[in-house]
Write a protein that holds these residues in place. Structure first.
Motif, PDB file in Angstrom:
ATOM      1  N   SER A  82       0.834  -1.202   0.000  1.00 29.68           N
ATOM      2  CA  SER A  82       0.000   0.000   0.000  1.00 29.68           C
ATOM      3  C   SER A  82       0.877   1.264   0.000  1.00 29.68           C
ATOM      4  O   SER A  82       0.603   2.227  -0.719  1.00 29.68           O
ATOM      5  CB  SER A  82      -0.923  -0.094   1.223  1.00 29.68           C
ATOM      6  OG  SER A  82      -1.295   1.131   1.659  1.00 29.68           O
ATOM      7  N   THR A  83       1.968   1.235   0.776  1.00 33.17           N
ATOM      8  CA  THR A  83       2.885   2.390   0.793  1.00 33.17           C
ATOM      9  C   THR A  83       3.405   2.679  -0.622  1.00 33.17           C
ATOM     10  O   THR A  83       3.473   3.832  -1.057  1.00 33.17           O
ATOM     11  CB  THR A  83       4.102   2.096   1.718  1.00 33.17           C
ATOM     12  OG1 THR A  83       3.597   1.772   3.005  1.00 33.17           O
ATOM     13  CG2 THR A  83       5.059   3.261   1.807  1.00 33.17           C
ATOM     14  N   GLU A  86       0.609   4.162  -2.857  1.00 33.00           N
ATOM     15  CA  GLU A  86       0.333   5.562  -2.491  1.00 33.00           C
ATOM     16  C   GLU A  86       1.461   6.482  -2.986  1.00 33.00           C
ATOM     17  O   GLU A  86       1.218   7.597  -3.427  1.00 33.00           O
ATOM     18  CB  GLU A  86       0.174   5.711  -0.968  1.00 33.00           C
ATOM     19  CG  GLU A  86      -1.038   4.986  -0.385  1.00 33.00           C
ATOM     20  CD  GLU A  86      -2.389   5.566  -0.807  1.00 33.00           C
ATOM     21  OE1 GLU A  86      -2.422   6.622  -1.462  1.00 33.00           O
ATOM     22  OE2 GLU A  86      -3.413   4.917  -0.504  1.00 33.00           O
ATOM     23  N   GLU A  90       0.816   9.620  -5.258  1.00 40.27           N
ATOM     24  CA  GLU A  90       1.213  10.974  -4.803  1.00 40.27           C
ATOM     25  C   GLU A  90       2.103  11.651  -5.846  1.00 40.27           C
ATOM     26  O   GLU A  90       2.055  12.862  -6.019  1.00 40.27           O
ATOM     27  CB  GLU A  90       2.025  10.875  -3.505  1.00 40.27           C
ATOM     28  CG  GLU A  90       1.193  10.801  -2.245  1.00 40.27           C
ATOM     29  CD  GLU A  90       2.011  10.218  -1.091  1.00 40.27           C
ATOM     30  OE1 GLU A  90       3.260  10.270  -1.120  1.00 40.27           O
ATOM     31  OE2 GLU A  90       1.366   9.655  -0.167  1.00 40.27           O
TER      32      GLU A  90
END
Ligand code: GLY
Length: 353
Positions: A82-83, A86, A90
């Motif tokens: 997930s990091t 994201e 971003e």
């Protein structure tokens, strides 16, 4: 430069030669326009190689982003996955941008799964820096993360656009990490390439780079042959799982303290002993595989009971309903798939341990 083409639905090349890390950008231009690239590394590969690859990418006109994760199997989690997603969002990565997996099997699997999922699929390049990733994990498009219940339980098939291997990376591996890859190379020999297995068994301190190139070249050729026939793992590709039913159970039972290749070495011993005891094999592959383990200093004992192994193996993704496919060596260089009922796993492990 040594090049092996993997003829999957969309073919791609595995290129290998000393010094290729510093040519990563030029090679990437062969498969992509200039775009944003996200280089994914772990802390160790970041320290050793990230600058070389990032500089080469930037010199070739790519807009380079970097993200670094802790090393080790514990990084293949939904949280780090997930990091990574994201981070891409971003930084406004689009479908024409690309990921670069610079590291071992963990980084390759995590990055590949992020590439398969982000925007329903973006391109990625594999730059394996461990022997294990070079001989197996970086080729063939299997990507995954682990779930609490077991290894590689969430993932996707997503082929890389290119695999770049620089054998100089093998020189920085610890002996234990080198042995991880050697076990997978020996596995390729037992499945499909008797000469490779015999070469490994008899190798009398050949020049290190020659040894590494032979292991990678021969293993990738074995893998290419099976993946090309069965890209999505419904049949013969499963032969590559030789030793892996046990290995995944061992890894999980040890809380990933025992690394993948070492677990595969023990797993090959268990499967070949079960095959010998049950008279499934034509020749005594068990003794030859044991000779390999002893020669290179692998642990020849399984620390877990047949009951523990069967319980852990029963959630393996190689299970279909109530049966589980195990790979049995018939002879060195020839293996077969055998379906056994999940309830028969304890007997399999009792015979093999
Ligand atoms: N590592 C086994 C496979 O790629 O099928």
């Amino acid at each position: 430069m040594n090049k092996i083409t993997i003829n999957t639905a969309v073919p791609y090349d595995v290129v290998m030669e000393r010094g290729l890390l510093s040519r990563a950008g030029e090679l990437a231009l062969g498969v992509s326009d200039q775009c944003k690239v996200c280089i994914v590394t772990d802390e160790n590969t970041h320290r050793l190689y990230n600058d070389t690859v990032a500089e080469s990418m930037a010199l070739s006109g790519f807009d380079v982003y970097k993200i670094t994760f802790p090393g080790g199997e514990m990084t293949k989690t939904i949280d780090y996955f997930s990091t990574l997603l994201e981070f891409l969002a971003e930084n406004q990565f689009t479908r024409s941008d690309m990921l670069v997996a610079l590291g071992g099997g963990v980084i390759g699997d995590l990055t590949g799964f992020a590439a398969a999922s982000y925007l329903r699929g973006v391109g990625f390049i594999q730059i394996p820096t461990t022997l294990l990733a070079a001989v197996d994990a970086s080729v063939g498009g299997k990507t995954a993360i682990n779930l609490v219940a077991g290894k590689n339980l969430a993932g996707a098939f997503h082929q890389p656009k290119l695999v770049i291997y620089d054998p100089a990376t093998a020189e920085t591996l610890s002996h234990d990490i080198f042995l991880d890859g050697l076990a997978e190379a020996a596995k390729s020999g037992v499945i499909e390439d008797r000469e490779l297995f015999e070469y490994i068994l008899a190798a009398d301190e050949p020049p290190f780079s020659e040894f590494v190139m032979r292991l990678v070249d021969s293993s990738v050729r074995v893998k290419a042959k099976l993946v090309e026939q069965d890209e999505h793992d419904g049949g013969v590709r499963q032969l590559l799982n030789f030793g892996h039913t046990s290995a995944h159970a061992i890894e999980r039972l040890s809380n990933y303290d025992i690394s993948h290749g070492h677990a595969v070495a023990t797993g090959m011993l268990i499967a070949s002993k079960a095959a010998l005891v049950n008279k499934w094999s034509r020749s005594d592959c068990y003794s030859q595989i044991k000779t390999f383990l002893v020669r290179y200093g692998y642990d020849t004992e399984c620390r877990f009971t047949p009951e523990q192994m069967a319980a852990a193996a029963s959630v393996d993704k190689k299970r279909r309903g109530d049966t589980i496919s195990v790979v049995i060596p018939l002879d060195i260089g020839e293996c077969a798939l055998m379906d056994i009922p999940a309830s028969g796993l304890v007997d399999f492990f009792k015979a093999g341990i």
